[in-house]
Design a protein around this motif. Structure first.
Motif, PDB file in Angstrom:
ATOM      1  N   THR A 171      -8.878   7.388   2.292  1.00 16.95           N
ATOM      2  CA  THR A 171      -9.858   8.124   1.197  1.00 16.95           C
ATOM      3  C   THR A 171      -9.074   7.615  -0.341  1.00 16.95           C
ATOM      4  N   VAL A 172      -9.787   7.368  -1.173  1.00 19.10           N
ATOM      5  CA  VAL A 172      -9.171   7.210  -2.275  1.00 19.10           C
ATOM      6  C   VAL A 172      -9.869   8.083  -3.384  1.00 19.10           C
ATOM      7  N   THR A 173      -9.210   8.943  -4.265  1.00 15.84           N
ATOM      8  CA  THR A 173      -9.960   9.979  -5.171  1.00 15.84           C
ATOM      9  C   THR A 173      -9.146   9.559  -6.595  1.00 15.84           C
ATOM     10  N   THR A 186      -4.300   8.152  -2.698  1.00 13.97           N
ATOM     11  CA  THR A 186      -4.771   7.733  -1.295  1.00 13.97           C
ATOM     12  C   THR A 186      -4.150   8.261  -0.123  1.00 13.97           C
ATOM     13  N   SER A 187      -4.933   8.732   0.651  1.00 13.49           N
ATOM     14  CA  SER A 187      -4.763   9.395   2.079  1.00 13.49           C
ATOM     15  C   SER A 187      -5.276   8.570   3.251  1.00 13.49           C
ATOM     16  N   LEU A 188      -4.624   8.605   4.204  1.00 16.38           N
ATOM     17  CA  LEU A 188      -4.779   7.808   5.508  1.00 16.38           C
ATOM     18  C   LEU A 188      -4.884   8.622   6.598  1.00 16.38           C
ATOM     19  N   SER A 189      -5.965   8.742   7.512  1.00 19.70           N
ATOM     20  CA  SER A 189      -5.914   9.379   8.690  1.00 19.70           C
ATOM     21  C   SER A 189      -6.104   8.273   9.763  1.00 19.70           C
ATOM     22  N   VAL A 190      -5.584   8.496  11.071  1.00 18.34           N
ATOM     23  CA  VAL A 190      -5.842   7.659  12.179  1.00 18.34           C
ATOM     24  C   VAL A 190      -6.645   8.411  13.004  1.00 18.34           C
ATOM     25  N   ASN A 191      -7.826   7.597  13.360  1.00 17.29           N
ATOM     26  CA  ASN A 191      -8.942   8.559  14.190  1.00 17.29           C
ATOM     27  C   ASN A 191      -8.755   7.958  15.565  1.00 17.29           C
ATOM     28  N   ALA A 218      -1.775   2.754   3.896  1.00 19.10           N
ATOM     29  CA  ALA A 218      -2.909   2.222   3.153  1.00 19.10           C
ATOM     30  C   ALA A 218      -2.679   2.061   1.736  1.00 19.10           C
ATOM     31  N   VAL A 219      -2.766   0.986   1.007  1.00 18.78           N
ATOM     32  CA  VAL A 219      -2.622   0.827  -0.568  1.00 18.78           C
ATOM     33  C   VAL A 219      -3.993   0.649  -1.228  1.00 18.78           C
ATOM     34  N   TYR A 220      -4.248   1.227  -2.177  1.00 25.62           N
ATOM     35  CA  TYR A 220      -5.327   0.934  -3.280  1.00 25.62           C
ATOM     36  C   TYR A 220      -4.824  -0.043  -4.111  1.00 25.62           C
ATOM     37  N   ASN A 221      -5.631  -0.953  -4.127  1.00 22.43           N
ATOM     38  CA  ASN A 221      -4.963  -2.021  -5.314  1.00 22.43           C
ATOM     39  C   ASN A 221      -5.966  -1.656  -6.622  1.00 22.43           C
ATOM     40  N   GLU A 222      -4.993  -1.841  -7.744  1.00 22.91           N
ATOM     41  CA  GLU A 222      -5.296  -1.521  -9.141  1.00 22.91           C
ATOM     42  C   GLU A 222      -6.644  -2.439  -9.507  1.00 22.91           C
ATOM     43  N   SER A 280      -2.552   3.152  -5.807  1.00 24.97           N
ATOM     44  CA  SER A 280      -1.525   4.221  -5.076  1.00 24.97           C
ATOM     45  C   SER A 280      -1.477   4.000  -3.674  1.00 24.97           C
ATOM     46  N   LYS A 281      -0.446   4.587  -3.142  1.00 25.52           N
ATOM     47  CA  LYS A 281      -0.189   4.359  -1.609  1.00 25.52           C
ATOM     48  C   LYS A 281      -0.392   5.744  -0.860  1.00 25.52           C
TER      49      LYS A 281
END
Length: 195
Positions: free
Chosen positions: A99-101, A77-82, A147-151, A158-159
């Motif tokens: 964004t989660v890959t 998981t990656s995070l950007s601030v627009n 951000a945290v992607y929930n399993e 992932s965080k």
């Protein structure tokens, strides 16, 4: 697959049939006794693998089986601030984009939880592998976002990395109006935010 004799010596030129799920691969071991084959596993899939060598003048035919258990796929998981900069006025809105890959590059589904200073500020469902949260913080000072992607049943949690954003005081606009009000003069001051 590696084929060796009882003394653990690599055996070259051994004809093998490998069956993994509904795929059959035929091949011959190389000088290291290996036969390599590619098979793409699906998350949470148990695959029965059967390997059989063809009998020849030196070796009898032998069949061995195994079950390969594939677990959930890893995610990143990656995070950007627009926002226009890393310091913005408390009256400005900004968007957090997660964004989660996945390890196999499949499109990930599920929810992302957004945090500010370790407090949940929103949960958004992924769409096409990303989630967006429009946000505005009126608390002056530096804030940390992640951000945290929930399993899910197919993907591991992932965080993201932590991003910092400095919320600053606004520079107001002061408008002075003067004019003639029924033959008399008046003056009015209007104070508004920068928006």
């Amino acid at each position: 697959v590696v084929v060796t004799d009882k003394n653990n010596n690599a055996l070259e030129g051994i004809q093998l049939t490998l069956v993994a799920g509904d795929i059959t691969i035929n091949g011959v071991t190389d000088e290291t006794g290996e036969l390599q084959a590619d098979y793409t596993f699906t998350a949470n899939e148990d695959v029965n693998i059967t390997i059989t060598n063809t009998a020849d003048n030196f070796f009898e035919a032998v069949t061995t089986t195994a079950i390969v258990k594939c677990g959930k796929l890893a995610t990143t998981t990656s995070l950007s601030v627009n926002s226009s900069s890393t310091s913005i006025s408390f009256v400005e809105d900004y968007t957090l984009v997660a964004t989660v890959t996945s390890a196999d590059e499949s499109t990930v589904a599920g929810d992302v939880v957004f945090y500010e200073d370790n407090n949940i500020i929103g949960t958004v469902q992924l769409s096409g592998g990303s989630a967006q949260l429009a946000y505005n913080n009126s608390s002056i000072g530096e804030h940390e976002y992640y951000a945290v992607y929930n399993e899910t049943s197919n993907y591991l949690a992932s965080k993201s990395q932590t991003n910092k954003l400095n919320i600053i005081k606004d520079t107001p606009r002061l408008t002075v109006l003067t004019g003639d009000l029924y033959q008399g003069w008046y003056t009015a001051c209007i104070l508004t935010d920068s928006k």
